[in-house]
Design a protein around this motif. Structure first.
Motif, mmCIF file in Angstrom:
data_model
loop_
_atom_site.group_PDB
_atom_site.id
_atom_site.type_symbol
_atom_site.label_atom_id
_atom_site.label_comp_id
_atom_site.label_asym_id
_atom_site.label_seq_id
_atom_site.Cartn_x
_atom_site.Cartn_y
_atom_site.Cartn_z
ATOM 1 N N MET B 1 0.912 -1.229 0.018
ATOM 2 C CA MET B 1 0.136 0.050 -0.020
ATOM 3 C C MET B 1 0.915 1.232 -0.048
ATOM 4 O O MET B 1 2.097 1.279 0.584
ATOM 5 C CB MET B 1 -0.939 -0.044 1.255
ATOM 6 N N GLU B 2 0.380 2.407 -0.799
ATOM 7 C CA GLU B 2 1.381 3.513 -0.763
ATOM 8 C C GLU B 2 1.562 4.024 0.563
ATOM 9 O O GLU B 2 0.759 4.051 1.199
ATOM 10 C CB GLU B 2 0.725 4.365 -1.718
ATOM 11 N N THR B 5 -1.167 6.572 1.643
ATOM 12 C CA THR B 5 -2.575 6.163 2.222
ATOM 13 C C THR B 5 -2.353 5.717 3.641
ATOM 14 O O THR B 5 -2.932 5.917 4.436
ATOM 15 C CB THR B 5 -2.739 5.053 1.198
ATOM 16 N N LEU B 6 -1.086 4.932 4.005
ATOM 17 C CA LEU B 6 -0.588 4.509 5.256
ATOM 18 C C LEU B 6 -0.600 5.562 6.320
ATOM 19 O O LEU B 6 -1.120 5.741 7.236
ATOM 20 C CB LEU B 6 0.325 3.728 5.198
ATOM 21 N N SER B 8 -1.986 8.838 5.869
ATOM 22 C CA SER B 8 -3.136 9.414 6.189
ATOM 23 C C SER B 8 -3.730 8.507 6.981
ATOM 24 O O SER B 8 -4.835 9.202 7.791
ATOM 25 C CB SER B 8 -3.773 9.801 4.753
ATOM 26 N N MET B 9 -4.067 7.277 6.984
ATOM 27 C CA MET B 9 -4.681 6.417 7.767
ATOM 28 C C MET B 9 -4.331 6.521 9.314
ATOM 29 O O MET B 9 -5.090 6.531 10.248
ATOM 30 C CB MET B 9 -4.933 5.120 7.276
ATOM 31 N N LEU B 12 -5.481 9.796 10.814
ATOM 32 C CA LEU B 12 -6.922 9.857 11.010
ATOM 33 C C LEU B 12 -7.279 8.922 12.270
ATOM 34 O O LEU B 12 -8.081 9.341 13.192
ATOM 35 C CB LEU B 12 -7.578 9.129 9.731
ATOM 36 N N LEU B 13 -6.652 7.906 12.295
ATOM 37 C CA LEU B 13 -6.715 6.897 13.526
ATOM 38 C C LEU B 13 -6.187 7.738 14.865
ATOM 39 O O LEU B 13 -6.932 7.686 15.843
ATOM 40 C CB LEU B 13 -5.926 5.568 13.521
ATOM 41 N N VAL B 15 -6.104 11.037 15.171
ATOM 42 C CA VAL B 15 -7.179 12.080 15.661
ATOM 43 C C VAL B 15 -8.474 11.515 16.192
ATOM 44 O O VAL B 15 -8.952 11.946 17.180
ATOM 45 C CB VAL B 15 -7.474 12.910 14.223
ATOM 46 N N VAL B 144 5.772 3.583 9.272
ATOM 47 C CA VAL B 144 4.333 3.982 9.590
ATOM 48 C C VAL B 144 3.869 3.350 10.893
ATOM 49 O O VAL B 144 3.225 3.748 11.509
ATOM 50 C CB VAL B 144 3.326 3.194 8.372
#
Lengths: 515, 475
Positions: B1-2, B5-6, B8-9, B12-13, B15, B144
């Protein structure tokens, strides 16, 4: 992320992580459904069985089948140790911290069924080539999409319901059918049917599939039905399983002669075609069309304004409604439409079952059909889609639209970041993971579909940011709900049609292959 | 996975967890007359918005310093002023002079929590992302994983989004400083750290390593050539930053002195409440506070702290590498925490940040320390009614970090970097027992769950930070 050797530790880590995240939102907003379940805890604990379906101190009367009532009874035994106050029927809207803690934790623990079912589903997923990177393995993607499902999270752990628990049984029965353990699958399905009767919608799919693949033991070489291979023993055993579960659930009430009362509670047809917030199904589009036509008719002078019905369908009133221009819809009509919508899928699975995968497609199709055409559907019925493989694009459309349609459920400002963050998290992951799984087969989404999904962002900004600050907030307060519902209905209907097209074209290609 | 993407996820988690914790209670909720840190921050918004700058740090009829008087440097005051302007737009009642004391409402709580989140999104989280992407070793997945673990460190989340503070801002600025130094942008790094110092004076815990690293680096470049130029550049940056932050207070010497008096309250004693440092623990056996005079206590803590930080600072001056710098940060902040004057239990966060930076290199030890640091704040968290978020975030951090960083697989002696200890042990007399530190550390991983059964406030967790400080000094 973990060392390649440790291949089995990821599932417990995922499950534990999502369960802990659920515990973090114990103090978030909860809806009236919280009081509904507290009331049912009180009813089942404090009153004798004969009063369960007659009790109406609270407006939230028991309207799930008896097996769910037994489940609430079981929960109430544990509730005693948290706060006895919640078990008093007269304590309407009782919500002490201990009550909230208990109820929230009960949902988290009930989800263990769901977690187990997901594990079973993951083991049945075929992997053509074992990818080295854990993040690219289909079973990992499936586990994340199911365990961390946005819809279940929002509806179960914030709004408050037990859908994960119920969906777990359904998923378990599907997994068992995929593993060719049909009797066990039938058992789990009977259980879920007796827990929440809304699952009657998918009963035809089960019925036809089991009849075709379980009761008829063999197929002809071309895949068509061999009538001679009918096994009465299997049919009887299936019937026995279903009937015994139903008997265990309904038995006491039949014995007390309360069956009519129970049924009237379970099927309240006095409620209107649409709930206060329209579920994004066919009837939402139908209503809007009716409204548009009536306004057009008034403009053109073809209709008399005084003759039109006054009440607004989304004004929060839950009652029967008369359409102005198009024919009004009654419960039998809706049922007929639902059955008609399911028929092609059932026919496909009867003619050429294609094993477990065919069953799954039929199941999803029936669930979607029932969502599209049924009487008084709640928006929460949307998170029913399972796993798709070549239909990844349709899944993305349906999942994203369906999830967005749940946004109006959480309308408080404090919960706004949660629904946005979770939606982004789930959407980013599903797009990225599915794109990785199907890389090299072209883009998953048509440009117009992508545009539609981006339009969801615009709708959200319009409804939650722009509209409240505009002058129409006071005069037309239902507009955001209306816009959300209709926009999502377009997406859901489109997915429904595309799924059918995909199913039927597959049927055609199968036929031509055999020729 | 790029990667994006990782990343940003993970953000998000991070936050999401922060916002989830923010649903719980805050310090001093519903407890008049003094309430707590939440009310203090709200009060500072009231004071900075309504009063002229000259009165912010002084005792006047409108500004009672006994009721949560400003005791942080000017940048905190400016930040409060900014928040107050926003508050005034939404609801003027929130910052009404003298009329808004003890104001509590769901809308106000939402606003205050949002200000903390805004600060984190602008300062702390970008710094962590950049640090993990550019200054950690390993594959994308490993980076990540480190990012997610740092973002999910429970201590900072519980204090900022539970108890209510703005540590994310000061620690974020410090992290930008570390980032600048790590990427070779010394002037920018110094700027960021100066801003951090002007936000919270406790950042002085980190000051000596910054100073020694920069001085050592300039010395390496030659103090008569390029090195001198770099040194002057850094010095000018720092001075200008300080001047700009203190500008309103420089017109009158009495102003500057008063601010200094407020931010360094020497009259308050060796320690307050229960804190997991050396003096509080020692006080259990020997009542230092009653034996020594106030001045003696001050000099004693000064001397011991200096003794504790000198070895690592000298080593850093001699060999100014980034790894040495990170270790010195840990050593310095821990030494200050253990031996300094008037330490609060929340100051463990100042030690936790550098340890987070070591997560990738020494996962087991770092995870252990971070768990213990959160545990050491448990009495404070219990007082604020934050037991459930504490349990959830601690457990989540433990499970995720152990899994993502493969902590339990990387604990041979070499991986735990204990060669220095082995060399040191070789010099000891033969009759002294040789401790197999590696084995002890591996066994100690079971301690966090067991210590939960023994909530001895403060004293018990003290031992671990001590051992960690000893271990790092040996390298």
């Amino acid at each position: 992320m973990a060392a390649p050797v440790e291949s089995s530790g990821w599932f417990p880590a995922l499950a534990i992580a999502v369960s802990l995240l659920k515990c973090l939102f114990i103090n978030a907003y909860h809806s009236t459904d919280f009081e509904v379940h507290r009331n049912w805890l009180a009813i089942t604990h404090s009153l004798p069985i004969s009063r369960w379906y007659y009790e109406n101190t609270s407006e939230w009367t028991l309207d799930y089948p008896p097996l769910f009532a037994w489940f609430e009874y079981g929960l109430s035994q544990a509730a005693v140790h948290f706060d006895r106050g919640m078990l008093v029927v007269e304590n309407l809207n009782y919500a002490s911290p201990a009550t909230i803690l208990f109820q929230r934790l009960s949902v988290v623990f009930a989800d263990l069924v769901f977690i187990y079912a997901v594990k079973e589903c993951c083991t049945t997923v075929r992997e053509e080539k074992a990818a080295k990177d854990l993040l690219r393995r289909p079973c990992f993607v499936l586990a994340v999409l199911l365990l961390w499902n946005f819809g279940l999270f929002i509806v179960d752990h914030i709004h408050f319901q037990y859908n994960g628990f119920l969906f777990g049984f359904l998923l378990l029965s599907v997994a068992r059918h995929l593993q060719a353990r049909h009797l066990e699958g039938a058992l789990w399905f009977s259980i879920v049917l007796n827990l929440k009767h809304i699952n009657l919608y998918v009963a035809p799919a089960y019925g036809i599939y089991l009849l075709r693949c379980f009761c008829f033991t063999q197929d002809n070489t071309d895949g068509s039905l061999r009538w001679r291979s009918f096994s009465p023993v299997r049919l009887v055993s299936l019937g026995a399983v279903v009937l015994s579960v139903t008997a265990a659930s309904f038995g006491p009430f039949v014995a007390m002669g309360q069956l009519p009362q129970v049924l009237s509670r379970l099927f309240p047809f006095k409620r209107g075609l649409c709930h206060a917030y329209w579920a994004p199904n066919f009837w939402a589009l139908y209503n809007v069309l009716d409204k548009a036509l009536s306004m057009l008719g008034v403009r053109l002078g073809l209709l008399d304004v005084a003759g039109l019905p006054k009440a607004s369908m989304t004004g929060g009133l839950v009652q029967e409604f008369q359409h102005a221009v198009l024919p009004s819809v009654s419960p039998p009509t809706a049922l007929l439409c639902t059955l008609l919508a399911m028929l092609p899928a059932l026919w496909c699975v009867w003619r050429r079952p294609c094993g477990g995968r065919g069953f799954l497609r039929c199941l999803v199709q029936c669930a979607l059909a029932s969502f599209m055409f049924s009487w008084h559907v709640h928006e929460k019925a949307a998170p029913a889609s399972g796993e798709h493989r070549r239909d990844a694009g349709i899944f993305l459309m349906l999942a994203t639209t369906g999830h967005y349609s749940l946004f109006p459920l959480l309308f408080t400002p404090a919960e706004f970041p949660i629904k946005v963050l979770l939606m982004l998290l789930f959407t980013i992951y599903s797009f990225s993971a599915l794109r990785n799984l199907f890389s090299g087969e072209g883009s998953l989404l048509h440009p117009l579909e992508a545009l539609y999904l981006l339009g969801l962002v615009a709708v959200e900004v319009l409804c939650e940011v722009v509209f409240p600050l505009s002058p129409w907030q006071q005069t037309l307060p239902f507009v955001p709900l209306l816009v959300t519902s209709v926009y999502c209905a377009l997406g859901v209907s489109y997915s429904f049609v595309r799924l059918y097209v995909s199913l039927l074209t597959q049927e055609v290609t199968e036929k031509t292959k055999r020729l | 996975m790029e990667t994006c993407t990782l990343v940003s996820m993970s953000i998000l988690l991070g936050v999401l967890v922060r916002w989830g914790v923010s649903f719980n209670s805050y310090s001093g909720a519903g407890k008049p007359p003094m309430f707590g840190d939440y009310e203090a921050q709200r009060h500072w918004q009231e004071v900075t918005y309504n009063l002229p700058i000259q009165e912010w740090y002084f005792n006047t009829t409108d500004n009672d310093l006994n009721y949560w008087g400003l005791d942080y440097p000017p940048l905190t005051a400016f930040h409060s002023l900014l928040c107050a302007h926003v508050a005034k737009l939404i609801n003027p009642e929130w910052v009404k002079l003298l009329g808004s004391r003890g104001y509590e409402s769901p809308a106000h709580k939402l606003f205050m929590r949002a200000t903390v989140l805004a600060a984190d999104l602008l300062v702390y989280i970008p710094a962590v992302v950049l640090y993990c992407c550019y200054l950690t070793n390993g594959s994308t997945n490993k980076k990540v994983g480190t990012l997610l673990c740092i973002l999910l460190y429970p201590g900072l989340i519980l204090i900022d989004y539970g108890h209510f503070q703005y540590n994310g801002l000061s620690l974020g600025l410090t992290l930008w400083g570390v980032l600048g130094l790590g990427l070779g942008w010394d002037a920018l790094g110094s700027l960021a750290f100066s801003l951090a110092l002007n936000y919270k004076q406790m950042e002085l815990y980190h000051a000596l390593p910054f100073f020694c690293y920069l001085l050592g680096k300039c010395a390496r470049q030659g103090l008569t050539g390029r090195g001198l130029f770099s040194l002057v550049k850094i010095a000018v940056t720092v001075l200008v930053t300080f001047a700009l932050c203190w500008l309103p207070f420089l017109s009158d010497p009495e102003q500057a002195l008063q601010v200094l008096r407020r931010i360094f309250p020497v009259a308050r004693g060796l320690f307050e409440d229960k804190v997991a440092n050396a003096w509080c623990s020692l006080n259990v056996l020997i009542k230092i506070r009653s034996i020594l005079s106030s001045d003696s206590q001050f000099y004693l803590s000064f001397a011991v702290t200096l003794l504790a930080i000198t070895p690592s600072s000298l080593k850093l001056l001699k060999t100014p590498t980034f790894w040495q710098f990170k270790l010195a940060l840990v050593n310095s902040s821990l030494a200050f925490f253990l031996f300094s004057y008037q330490v609060h239990e929340k100051s463990i966060l100042l030690a936790a940040l550098p340890v987070c930076l070591l997560l990738n290199d020494l996962p087991l030890v770092a995870i252990y320390f971070l768990q213990v640091s959160t545990f050491s704040m448990l009495p404070l968290l219990l007082k604020d009614g934050l037991l459930m978020p504490y349990a959830v975030t601690s457990l989540a951090f433990l499970v995720l970090s152990t899994h993502l960083l493969s902590a339990l697989e990387r604990c041979t002696e070499a991986q735990l970097r204990l060669e220095g200890y082995r060399r040191l042990a070789a010099w000891l007399p033969a009759w002294l027992p040789r401790l197999d530190l590696a084995r002890i550390i591996r066994r100690k991983r079971w301690f966090p769950p067991s210590t939960l059964q023994m909530p001895v406030p403060g004293t018990f967790p003290n031992i671990r930070p001590c051992q960690l400080a000893v271990k790092h000094r040996g390298q």
